[in-house]
Design a protein around this motif. Sequence first.
Motif, mmCIF file in Angstrom:
data_model
loop_
_atom_site.group_PDB
_atom_site.id
_atom_site.type_symbol
_atom_site.label_atom_id
_atom_site.label_comp_id
_atom_site.label_asym_id
_atom_site.label_seq_id
_atom_site.Cartn_x
_atom_site.Cartn_y
_atom_site.Cartn_z
ATOM 1 N N LEU A 384 0.820 -1.209 0.000
ATOM 2 C CA LEU A 384 0.000 0.000 0.000
ATOM 3 C C LEU A 384 0.856 1.262 0.000
ATOM 4 O O LEU A 384 0.531 2.242 -0.687
ATOM 5 N N PHE A 385 1.958 1.255 0.759
ATOM 6 C CA PHE A 385 2.843 2.423 0.761
ATOM 7 C C PHE A 385 3.389 2.666 -0.635
ATOM 8 O O PHE A 385 3.471 3.813 -1.097
ATOM 9 N N TYR A 386 3.781 1.595 -1.304
ATOM 10 C CA TYR A 386 4.288 1.709 -2.668
ATOM 11 C C TYR A 386 3.215 2.288 -3.593
ATOM 12 O O TYR A 386 3.471 3.224 -4.361
ATOM 13 N N MET A 387 2.009 1.752 -3.520
ATOM 14 C CA MET A 387 0.974 2.107 -4.483
ATOM 15 C C MET A 387 0.431 3.518 -4.302
ATOM 16 O O MET A 387 0.019 4.153 -5.281
ATOM 17 N N VAL A 388 0.419 4.049 -3.087
ATOM 18 C CA VAL A 388 -0.093 5.415 -2.916
ATOM 19 C C VAL A 388 0.854 6.443 -3.517
ATOM 20 O O VAL A 388 0.478 7.601 -3.703
ATOM 21 N N HIS A 389 2.084 6.025 -3.839
ATOM 22 C CA HIS A 389 3.024 6.933 -4.488
ATOM 23 C C HIS A 389 2.974 6.831 -6.015
ATOM 24 O O HIS A 389 3.691 7.558 -6.706
ATOM 25 N N ILE A 390 2.176 5.914 -6.523
ATOM 26 C CA ILE A 390 1.971 5.801 -7.972
ATOM 27 C C ILE A 390 0.678 6.540 -8.304
ATOM 28 O O ILE A 390 -0.398 6.098 -7.916
ATOM 29 N N PRO A 391 0.748 7.677 -8.984
ATOM 30 C CA PRO A 391 -0.459 8.470 -9.237
ATOM 31 C C PRO A 391 -1.514 7.668 -9.998
ATOM 32 O O PRO A 391 -1.168 6.826 -10.838
ATOM 33 N N PRO A 392 -2.784 7.900 -9.713
ATOM 34 C CA PRO A 392 -3.845 7.233 -10.473
ATOM 35 C C PRO A 392 -3.675 7.524 -11.958
ATOM 36 O O PRO A 392 -3.347 8.653 -12.340
ATOM 37 N N PRO A 393 -3.838 6.533 -12.829
ATOM 38 C CA PRO A 393 -3.654 6.766 -14.267
ATOM 39 C C PRO A 393 -4.678 7.757 -14.807
ATOM 40 O O PRO A 393 -5.767 7.916 -14.254
ATOM 41 N N THR A 394 -4.294 8.431 -15.893
ATOM 42 C CA THR A 394 -5.196 9.435 -16.486
ATOM 43 C C THR A 394 -6.429 8.795 -17.092
ATOM 44 O O THR A 394 -7.489 9.415 -17.160
ATOM 45 N N THR A 395 -6.279 7.550 -17.549
ATOM 46 C CA THR A 395 -7.441 6.811 -18.055
ATOM 47 C C THR A 395 -7.883 5.803 -17.011
ATOM 48 O O THR A 395 -7.061 5.271 -16.250
ATOM 49 N N ILE A 396 -9.156 5.513 -16.999
ATOM 50 C CA ILE A 396 -9.723 4.660 -15.957
ATOM 51 C C ILE A 396 -9.596 3.180 -16.277
ATOM 52 O O ILE A 396 -9.807 2.326 -15.418
ATOM 53 N N SER A 397 -9.212 2.863 -17.521
ATOM 54 C CA SER A 397 -9.231 1.470 -17.971
ATOM 55 C C SER A 397 -8.301 0.570 -17.154
ATOM 56 O O SER A 397 -8.670 -0.550 -16.799
ATOM 57 N N ARG A 398 -7.092 1.058 -16.860
ATOM 58 C CA ARG A 398 -6.146 0.233 -16.103
ATOM 59 C C ARG A 398 -6.670 -0.066 -14.697
ATOM 60 O O ARG A 398 -6.515 -1.182 -14.188
ATOM 61 N N THR A 399 -7.263 0.930 -14.079
ATOM 62 C CA THR A 399 -7.819 0.726 -12.740
ATOM 63 C C THR A 399 -8.972 -0.271 -12.779
ATOM 64 O O THR A 399 -9.105 -1.111 -11.881
ATOM 65 N N LEU A 400 -9.790 -0.199 -13.817
ATOM 66 C CA LEU A 400 -10.902 -1.152 -13.941
ATOM 67 C C LEU A 400 -10.388 -2.568 -14.153
ATOM 68 O O LEU A 400 -10.973 -3.529 -13.627
ATOM 69 N N VAL A 401 -9.306 -2.710 -14.902
ATOM 70 C CA VAL A 401 -8.691 -4.036 -15.072
ATOM 71 C C VAL A 401 -8.223 -4.572 -13.725
ATOM 72 O O VAL A 401 -8.469 -5.731 -13.369
ATOM 73 N N ALA A 402 -7.541 -3.710 -12.955
ATOM 74 C CA ALA A 402 -7.056 -4.123 -11.635
ATOM 75 C C ALA A 402 -8.210 -4.455 -10.695
ATOM 76 O O ALA A 402 -8.161 -5.437 -9.958
ATOM 77 N N LEU A 403 -9.241 -3.613 -10.727
ATOM 78 C CA LEU A 403 -10.399 -3.840 -9.857
ATOM 79 C C LEU A 403 -11.060 -5.178 -10.178
ATOM 80 O O LEU A 403 -11.432 -5.941 -9.276
ATOM 81 N N THR A 404 -11.186 -5.471 -11.464
ATOM 82 C CA THR A 404 -11.776 -6.748 -11.883
ATOM 83 C C THR A 404 -10.897 -7.920 -11.458
ATOM 84 O O THR A 404 -11.394 -8.944 -10.974
ATOM 85 N N LEU A 405 -9.577 -7.763 -11.638
ATOM 86 C CA LEU A 405 -8.643 -8.816 -11.226
ATOM 87 C C LEU A 405 -8.723 -9.054 -9.730
ATOM 88 O O LEU A 405 -8.840 -10.204 -9.275
#
Length: 436
Positions: A384-405
């Motif tokens: 979680l510490f690592y991931m909060v330093h990675i800005p949310p992507p400009t497109t939502i598609s990658r996040t939706l892929v991760a959420l589905t996974l």
Amino acid sequence: MALVLHVVNLLLTSKLVYTNVPEPYMDEIFHVPQAQQYCGGDYLTWDPKLTTPPGLYVTSNIIAYVARLFQFDLCTVNALRFTNILFSIGLYFVLVSLISTVSCKPKSIKLNLYALTLCWFPVGFFYNFVYYTDPGSTFFVMFCYLLVKKKRYFSSGIIGLISLIFRQTNVIWVCLFMMIVIIDTLTIDPKKNDDKSSLYNPVCSSINQPTQVVQIISSLLVNTVKHITTVLPNIFTFILTIISFAAFLVWNGGIVLGDRSNHVAGFHFPQLFYYTSFLSFFAAPWTLSISILTSMLTIKRYEHPFLLSDNRHYSFYVWKKIYKRHWTVRYLLTPVYVISSFVNIHVFARYTSFLVSLGYLFALILTLVPSPLLEFRYFIIPFLFYMVHIPPPTTISRTLVALTLYFSIHVLTIYLFLYKPFTWPSEPNQLQRFMW
């Protein structure tokens, strides 16, 4: 919308778990009775099998005390488990605010879904439905960091102290956060045009000379001493927390409470290799497009006795089906470790200063290397510490892929936990269940 999805998922899953596993399971056989002792007003009896402080039991007891005023009993197994549902909801709000603060981006649907995805990180999410210390520990560590980034340093140190009564090894993250407070204190605020500091701390990816590393570290040391009167008030509660921890070590004679025979610290450096592979998999939806370079690593095999004796944990099958397949596997996996390490370092370095990156590396070493047992839940806070330093992507598609996974993995693990139990010959009347 994201919060609604989170709450619905929590409630539906908890209902399934509470219905199908109504009795304490695994470590709950120690945690639940201890919490119920507290509910009964007995705060002096302590189960010697417990190795972590009583923060979870105290929290549940406070909730139960309030509930008793309204004639509700919240000291049953399922009511105690619900404590972690509350922590998970709280974690969502913390992550939304933390990601927004670290990335300097306003709250939005994209950011909220990114935070939701991290809340559904399968390893951490699973423990919301059993009475374990992980959700509370994770919540208070991330809350402590949020307050650091909000520059509420006094409160942050207090929350850091609270995190230690859930898991004593959280002191490592408290020390990292204290270092970040010092860095933030010494960093010039461009809005104020304040030249009180000449701290040199560039983004990690811009480092191309060894002399820069020496300059950065010496800059931190010199400026800390030079501006000690400014720094000390900001880290006062952190110092108190660390002193309190030191006093605990002296009083307890070590870091582990209770049974120490199976929690002997060592030098298990392969933990870092396992973690970087683990991180690469779960961060892949956001980092997979990064170009890869390779180098070589040295791997030494180590097996904790519990690793191959408890087939209820997924780490058992990872070790048995992969690492035990042949003695050469631990060497053949070297390219995986190398690629994973390069990807993870490359991505983190793009967004994080050198000193924070260095602090994170030390925190990883101190958190993972002393532990001889490969257990995925030790990776929750580092991830979680690592991931909060990675800005949310400009497109939502990658996040939706991760959420589905993540959701798919969650459904699968809950299905296996609830509907695919098995028995051991030594305990034919006791169902065993798969879990992280």
